[in-house]
Design a protein around this motif. Structure first.
Motif, PDB file in Angstrom:
ATOM      1  N   LEU A  99       0.814  -1.217   0.000  1.00 17.20           N
ATOM      2  CA  LEU A  99       0.000   0.000   0.000  1.00 17.20           C
ATOM      3  C   LEU A  99       0.848   1.268   0.000  1.00 17.20           C
ATOM      4  N   GLN A 100       2.097   1.175   0.457  1.00 15.73           N
ATOM      5  CA  GLN A 100       2.983   2.341   0.507  1.00 15.73           C
ATOM      6  C   GLN A 100       3.709   2.592  -0.814  1.00 15.73           C
ATOM      7  N   GLN A 101       3.481   1.765  -1.814  1.00 14.59           N
ATOM      8  CA  GLN A 101       4.118   1.956  -3.116  1.00 14.59           C
ATOM      9  C   GLN A 101       3.296   2.941  -3.953  1.00 14.59           C
ATOM     10  N   GLN A 102       3.984   3.840  -4.655  1.00 11.82           N
ATOM     11  CA  GLN A 102       3.294   4.772  -5.534  1.00 11.82           C
ATOM     12  C   GLN A 102       2.643   4.019  -6.693  1.00 11.82           C
ATOM     13  N   SER A 103       1.485   4.481  -7.082  1.00  9.85           N
ATOM     14  CA  SER A 103       0.775   3.863  -8.203  1.00  9.85           C
ATOM     15  C   SER A 103       1.225   4.473  -9.523  1.00  9.85           C
ATOM     16  N   GLU A 104       1.085   3.687 -10.579  1.00  8.21           N
ATOM     17  CA  GLU A 104       1.412   4.139 -11.927  1.00  8.21           C
ATOM     18  C   GLU A 104       0.173   4.769 -12.561  1.00  8.21           C
ATOM     19  N   ASP A 105       0.389   5.654 -13.527  1.00  8.65           N
ATOM     20  CA  ASP A 105      -0.741   6.249 -14.238  1.00  8.65           C
ATOM     21  C   ASP A 105      -1.583   5.155 -14.898  1.00  8.65           C
ATOM     22  N   ALA A 106      -2.874   5.361 -14.888  1.00  4.32           N
ATOM     23  CA  ALA A 106      -3.803   4.452 -15.552  1.00  4.32           C
ATOM     24  C   ALA A 106      -3.861   4.803 -17.042  1.00  4.32           C
ATOM     25  N   THR A 107      -4.218   3.831 -17.845  1.00  3.71           N
ATOM     26  CA  THR A 107      -4.427   4.020 -19.278  1.00  3.71           C
ATOM     27  C   THR A 107      -5.855   3.595 -19.599  1.00  3.71           C
ATOM     28  N   PRO A 108      -6.323   3.849 -20.810  1.00  2.06           N
ATOM     29  CA  PRO A 108      -7.674   3.385 -21.164  1.00  2.06           C
ATOM     30  C   PRO A 108      -7.844   1.870 -21.007  1.00  2.06           C
ATOM     31  N   LEU A 109      -6.756   1.129 -21.112  1.00  2.00           N
ATOM     32  CA  LEU A 109      -6.837  -0.329 -20.965  1.00  2.00           C
ATOM     33  C   LEU A 109      -7.101  -0.766 -19.515  1.00  2.00           C
TER      34      LEU A 109
ATOM     35  N   ALA B 136      -9.192   2.730  -3.571  1.00  3.74           N
ATOM     36  CA  ALA B 136      -8.191   2.969  -4.606  1.00  3.74           C
ATOM     37  C   ALA B 136      -7.747   1.612  -5.140  1.00  3.74           C
ATOM     38  N   ALA B 137      -7.218   1.625  -6.351  1.00  6.49           N
ATOM     39  CA  ALA B 137      -6.855   0.370  -7.017  1.00  6.49           C
ATOM     40  C   ALA B 137      -5.859  -0.462  -6.220  1.00  6.49           C
ATOM     41  N   ASN B 138      -4.949   0.186  -5.481  1.00  6.97           N
ATOM     42  CA  ASN B 138      -3.987  -0.616  -4.723  1.00  6.97           C
ATOM     43  C   ASN B 138      -4.670  -1.411  -3.609  1.00  6.97           C
TER      44      ASN B 138
ATOM     45  N   SER C 282     -17.400  14.395   0.376  1.00  7.06           N
ATOM     46  CA  SER C 282     -16.886  13.892  -0.903  1.00  7.06           C
ATOM     47  C   SER C 282     -15.424  14.290  -1.088  1.00  7.06           C
ATOM     48  N   ALA C 283     -15.087  15.513  -0.732  1.00  4.52           N
ATOM     49  CA  ALA C 283     -13.694  15.976  -0.834  1.00  4.52           C
ATOM     50  C   ALA C 283     -12.787  15.149   0.068  1.00  4.52           C
ATOM     51  N   GLN C 284     -13.255  14.853   1.269  1.00 10.56           N
ATOM     52  CA  GLN C 284     -12.452  14.066   2.207  1.00 10.56           C
ATOM     53  C   GLN C 284     -12.186  12.664   1.665  1.00 10.56           C
ATOM     54  N   ILE C 285     -13.202  12.027   1.124  1.00 13.81           N
ATOM     55  CA  ILE C 285     -13.036  10.679   0.569  1.00 13.81           C
ATOM     56  C   ILE C 285     -12.010  10.696  -0.567  1.00 13.81           C
ATOM     57  N   ILE C 286     -12.168  11.638  -1.480  1.00 10.47           N
ATOM     58  CA  ILE C 286     -11.264  11.724  -2.626  1.00 10.47           C
ATOM     59  C   ILE C 286      -9.826  11.920  -2.160  1.00 10.47           C
ATOM     60  N   GLN C 287      -9.612  12.795  -1.179  1.00 15.00           N
ATOM     61  CA  GLN C 287      -8.259  13.018  -0.666  1.00 15.00           C
ATOM     62  C   GLN C 287      -7.667  11.745  -0.082  1.00 15.00           C
ATOM     63  N   HIS C 288      -8.466  10.992   0.662  1.00 15.26           N
ATOM     64  CA  HIS C 288      -8.005   9.731   1.248  1.00 15.26           C
ATOM     65  C   HIS C 288      -7.579   8.768   0.142  1.00 15.26           C
ATOM     66  N   GLU C 289      -8.395   8.653  -0.904  1.00 13.11           N
ATOM     67  CA  GLU C 289      -8.095   7.701  -1.971  1.00 13.11           C
ATOM     68  C   GLU C 289      -6.907   8.151  -2.819  1.00 13.11           C
ATOM     69  N   ILE C 290      -6.770   9.448  -3.062  1.00 14.89           N
ATOM     70  CA  ILE C 290      -5.590   9.939  -3.784  1.00 14.89           C
ATOM     71  C   ILE C 290      -4.330   9.693  -2.962  1.00 14.89           C
ATOM     72  N   ASP C 291      -4.443   9.821  -1.633  1.00 16.36           N
ATOM     73  CA  ASP C 291      -3.313   9.447  -0.777  1.00 16.36           C
ATOM     74  C   ASP C 291      -2.887   8.002  -1.057  1.00 16.36           C
ATOM     75  N   HIS C 292      -3.858   7.114  -1.176  1.00 12.18           N
ATOM     76  CA  HIS C 292      -3.546   5.710  -1.503  1.00 12.18           C
ATOM     77  C   HIS C 292      -2.728   5.638  -2.800  1.00 12.18           C
ATOM     78  N   CYS C 293      -3.158   6.366  -3.818  1.00 12.23           N
ATOM     79  CA  CYS C 293      -2.441   6.352  -5.103  1.00 12.23           C
ATOM     80  C   CYS C 293      -1.000   6.821  -4.941  1.00 12.23           C
ATOM     81  N   ASN C 294      -0.790   7.722  -3.987  1.00 15.26           N
ATOM     82  CA  ASN C 294       0.551   8.273  -3.757  1.00 15.26           C
ATOM     83  C   ASN C 294       1.360   7.448  -2.753  1.00 15.26           C
TER      84      ASN C 294
END
Length: 136
Positions: free
Chosen positions: A12-22, A45-47, A120-132
């Motif tokens: 979970l502590q690994q940075q995520s890669e950009d997503a593509t249409p695939l 988040a995907a991770n 909604s803003a709080q949830i999004i921030q939490h999930e973007i943290d996951h991506c980072n």
């Protein structure tokens, strides 16, 4: 498809890669998995399902939404709160912002910029943290 929840903090502590249409099927799996856990979870988040891609899903009121490659481009109104996470035990402190502006791509990979407030803003921030790779 419903996926198992990742609990490994190292992963979970690994940075995520950009997503593509695939990667749209990953977003659909996230939405399915979120629906299963709706009684205890409002975002993922995907991770959290073992995929290191910059994809999040969340409940915007009663509506489930997906964002690919979300990026906070503005934030205001900082505050301190506590949050839980389906991947982690207990609640932990977090700094959040009451209003955020987010640039993202939808499932068709079209770009959008949108403002979110409060929960909604709080949830999004939490999930973007996951991506980072930020674990609260």
């Amino acid at each position: 498809m419903i996926r198992p929840i990742m609990k490994n903090e190292f992963f979970l502590q690994q940075q995520s890669e950009d997503a593509t249409p695939l990667d749209a099927p990953i977003a659909r799996d996230l939405l399915d998995t979120l629906a299963l856990h709706a009684h205890e979870c409002v975002g993922m988040a995907a991770n959290m399902i073992g995929q290191r891609k910059r994809i999040i899903v969340f409940m915007d009121g009663e509506t489930p939404r997906a964002m690919m490659n979300p990026e906070i481009i503005a934030a205001k109104g900082p505050y301190e709160t506590e949050e839980g996470c389906l991947s982690l035990d207990g609640r932990r402190p977090a700094k959040r912002f009451r209003t955020i502006r987010v640039r993202y791509r939808d499932l068709a990979f079209e770009e959008h910029t949108e403002t979110f407030e409060e929960f909604s803003a709080q949830i999004i921030q939490h999930e973007i943290d996951h991506c980072n790779g930020v674990v609260i």
